[in-house]
Design an enzyme around this catalytic site. Structure first.
Site, mmCIF file in Angstrom:
data_model
loop_
_atom_site.group_PDB
_atom_site.id
_atom_site.type_symbol
_atom_site.label_atom_id
_atom_site.label_comp_id
_atom_site.label_asym_id
_atom_site.label_seq_id
_atom_site.Cartn_x
_atom_site.Cartn_y
_atom_site.Cartn_z
ATOM 1 N N ASP A 269 9.607 -24.029 -9.672
ATOM 2 C CA ASP A 269 10.862 -24.644 -10.085
ATOM 3 C C ASP A 269 12.003 -23.843 -9.469
ATOM 4 O O ASP A 269 12.186 -22.701 -9.858
ATOM 5 C CB ASP A 269 10.980 -24.733 -11.609
ATOM 6 C CG ASP A 269 10.548 -23.446 -12.336
ATOM 7 O OD1 ASP A 269 9.607 -22.769 -11.892
ATOM 8 O OD2 ASP A 269 11.191 -23.115 -13.342
ATOM 9 N N GLU A 469 11.657 -9.965 -8.445
ATOM 10 C CA GLU A 469 10.883 -11.173 -8.751
ATOM 11 C C GLU A 469 10.421 -11.882 -7.483
ATOM 12 O O GLU A 469 9.351 -12.491 -7.441
ATOM 13 C CB GLU A 469 11.829 -12.078 -9.563
ATOM 14 C CG GLU A 469 11.355 -13.430 -9.898
ATOM 15 C CD GLU A 469 12.538 -14.346 -10.244
ATOM 16 O OE1 GLU A 469 13.660 -14.158 -9.719
ATOM 17 O OE2 GLU A 469 12.330 -15.254 -11.064
HETATM 18 O O1 LIG Z 1 14.497 -20.573 -17.120
HETATM 19 C C1 LIG Z 1 14.259 -21.305 -15.974
HETATM 20 C C2 LIG Z 1 12.786 -21.367 -15.654
HETATM 21 O O2 LIG Z 1 12.293 -20.040 -15.578
HETATM 22 C C3 LIG Z 1 10.905 -19.860 -15.431
HETATM 23 O O3 LIG Z 1 10.508 -20.051 -14.081
HETATM 24 C C4 LIG Z 1 10.542 -18.974 -13.201
HETATM 25 O O4 LIG Z 1 10.129 -17.727 -13.793
HETATM 26 C C5 LIG Z 1 8.803 -17.690 -14.332
HETATM 27 C C6 LIG Z 1 8.584 -16.284 -14.852
HETATM 28 O O5 LIG Z 1 8.492 -15.367 -13.831
HETATM 29 C C7 LIG Z 1 7.763 -18.102 -13.287
HETATM 30 O O6 LIG Z 1 6.520 -18.256 -13.920
HETATM 31 C C8 LIG Z 1 8.159 -19.427 -12.619
HETATM 32 O O7 LIG Z 1 7.258 -19.664 -11.557
HETATM 33 C C9 LIG Z 1 9.581 -19.290 -12.074
HETATM 34 O O8 LIG Z 1 9.951 -20.438 -11.370
HETATM 35 C C10 LIG Z 1 10.085 -20.758 -16.346
HETATM 36 O O9 LIG Z 1 8.703 -20.675 -16.040
HETATM 37 C C11 LIG Z 1 10.533 -22.192 -16.272
HETATM 38 O O10 LIG Z 1 9.763 -23.007 -17.102
HETATM 39 C C12 LIG Z 1 12.004 -22.204 -16.672
HETATM 40 O O11 LIG Z 1 12.450 -23.498 -16.761
#
Ligand SMILES: OC[C@H]1O[C@H](O[C@H]2O[C@H](CO)[C@@H](O)[C@H](O)[C@H]2O)[C@H](O)[C@@H](O)[C@@H]1O
Length: 515
Positions: A269, A469
């Site tokens: 995302d 990240e």
């Molecule tokens: O808050 C926005 C989005 O954040 C997350 O996505 C991102 O961080 C995660 C944690 O590191 C990772 O798993 C993911 O691949 C990233 O894109 C969350 O997982 C989303 O659901 C959320 O909307």
């Protein structure tokens, strides 16, 4: 933020706030309300000292000879301490006041804004914990995820109530498998297997299952991402509302909100990978795509379950899942594999409504994405030398190989899962797959990418004092950017991948670590 009092009292107090003519509340009144009725963000999780942490465990990264690299690796290893958490007892006593879910076991969080456990991140956290010899901590991560499967029928995107409408890339079986490989703990496998079977059902039924008929009339069953939600994501509520402004009807907005949440389920995302028009987020079409990576993870899940079931003497389950993996392998070859191009491509459904879709020649999306190479992670594919020869050629000319690692895509979209960002999980799966190949060229490539990735992580750490990240793969020593939030640090999966790479490839004394 958690509530100090129950929801109805909080709502009543909120409704009592003085409104201006526009209906808005003043910043001062709102700040006062937040102070009186909400707890500080993050106070629902408390610091936890991992039971199995040692400053430099016996047998830690034996092949890292270079002292600078060793010192750095010990620093990364010690980050597990700062990323370890436990749910506060007050959450367990009064779960309704909190969005954090009352998980019983200690956990490791990604870091910064990501204060809770995330599903697919946990796989690379575990790979790092295993390199750090922290087997109990690794098992705790899995036990928490299993408790989510028990409660919800699947592993949630993250351990928050507002993530209960979707999952994330399914890697629970891979976590169990890796822990079993290191510990030979059969009782751990026995405890985990029922959750793996339940999770397999989640991804292979209902909205996640898609049937598709190939040109020879064979019907294949594959999976897609599909969130059970058609409103703005609670954690990004205002951003999603703003993104939807240009859509006029409520039904179009609802369709868009589902696509946003489904894309969050994909873990990517956001990315042009899921967009019909690369410059317009409202054209996200994730639920109309059969993704290569998701189906690779599920194939792996089937293979893992078959092996794990066999080790505990459950031959019926083992047989059933090895048949399921055969069927998925055939489907992946038939729908995603493109022998001429030497890549596996996502398949775009021409409409979202048919019970059985007919395979169309133009359905494969032939744009370069790192996900087109994720199948090399699986032994079934990386042990096939003639396939791998084609894949390596194709990978080398894909444009995805950058000075500091593998780019997510070639699109300069300013989304975070696009160029020039490189993400630790994608580097790891492709590198590990290439390293397991019988072809020397593939193994050399694996090492070369791992060295570049380790260097850029090291250099950026020395510059900024932290792990990131995501990284910018265009040049060594740059962290990544783009997307809906500022780049985060900490960082669970990046730490895990560096430790896993150092464990696999080591670092000789005379090899320079700087860029
Ligand atoms: O808050 C926005 C989005 O954040 C997350 O996505 C991102 O961080 C995660 C944690 O590191 C990772 O798993 C993911 O691949 C990233 O894109 C969350 O997982 C989303 O659901 C959320 O909307």
């Amino acid at each position: 933020m958690s509530l100090k009092f129950n929801l109805s009292k909080t709502e009543k107090e909120f409704d009592k706030l003085k409104r201006r003519k526009s209906g808005k509340v003043s910043v001062k009144d709102l700040s006062g309300f937040i102070k009186s009725y909400l707890n500080e963000a993050g106070s629902d999780l408390v610091y936890h000292e991992p039971v199995d942490f040692e400053y430099e465990p016996i047998g830690f990264l034996p092949r890292v000879e270079n002292l600078k690299v060793r010192k750095w690796a010990v620093e990364i290893h010690s980050l597990w301490k700062s990323l370890s958490r436990k749910v506060d007892d007050r959450v367990i006593e009064n779960p309704d006041l909190h969005t954090i879910l009352p998980l019983k076991y200690p956990m490791v969080i990604p870091g910064s804004r990501f204060r809770e456990v995330y599903y697919w991140d946990s796989y690379w956290v575990i790979r790092g914990l295993l390199a750090s010899k922290m087997y109990e901590s690794a098992k705790s991560v899995v036990y928490n995820l299993i408790s989510l499967v028990d409660e919800y029928g699947f592993v949630l995107n993250g351990a928050r109530a507002y993530y209960s409408n979707r999952s994330q890339p399914p890697l629970l079986s891979s976590m169990v498998f890796e822990i079993y490989k290191r510990t030979n703990d059969l009782s751990f496998v026995k405890k985990s297997l029922p959750a793996l079977l339940k999770e397999h059902k989640f991804w292979n039924s209902g909205v996640h299952e898609v049937k598709i008929q190939d040109s020879e009339g064979c019907i294949h069953s594959l999976s897609r991402y599909y969130a059970m939600w058609n409103k703005p994501r609670p954690e990004s509520f205002t951003i999603d509302k703003e993104s939807a402004l240009k859509l006029l009807s409520d039904s179009d907005k609802q369709l868009f909100y589902r696509e946003l949440a489904s894309t969050a389920e994909s873990g990517w995302d956001f990315s042009t990978r899921w967009m019909r028009n690369q410059s317009d987020l409202t054209t996200l079409a994730t639920t109309s795509i059969l993704p290569v990576d998701l189906n690779t993870y599920i194939l792996k899940m089937e293979l893992d379950i078959a092996t794990l079931a066999k080790t505990i003497g459950d031959s019926l389950t083992a047989e059933h899942f090895s048949e399921a993996s055969e069927a998925r392998r055939t489907a992946i070859n038939s729908i995603f594999w493109n022998s001429e191009k030497g890549q596996w491509f996502d398949y775009w459904l021409s409409n979202n409504f048919e019970e059985v879709h007919k395979l169309e020649a133009q359905g494969q999306n032939q744009i370069s994405f790192a996900s087109n190479f994720i199948p090399v992670w699986i032994e079934l594919f990386n042990s096939d030398d003639s396939k791998m020869e084609k894949v390596i050629k194709s990978f080398q000319s894909s444009g995805l190989l950058g000075a500091a690692g593998i780019a997510t895509s070639l699109s300069h979209s300013s989304e975070q899962w696009d160029f020039p960002n490189g993400w630790a999980p994608l580097q790891h799966m492709i590198v590990e797959g290439l390293a397991r190949s019988g072809l020397k060229e593939a193994r050399c490539m694996a090492k070369d990418i791992a060295v570049r990735w380790i260097r850029t992580n090291y250099e950026t750490y020395k510059e900024t004092g932290t792990m990131h990240e995501k990284y910018d793969v265009e040049a060594c020593g740059k962290f990544g950017g783009g997307g809906e939030y500022v780049p985060q640090t900490g960082f669970g999966w990046s730490n895990g991948v560096v430790l896993a790479f150092l464990e696999e490839f080591g670092w000789p004394e005379d090899l320079e670590i700087g860029c």
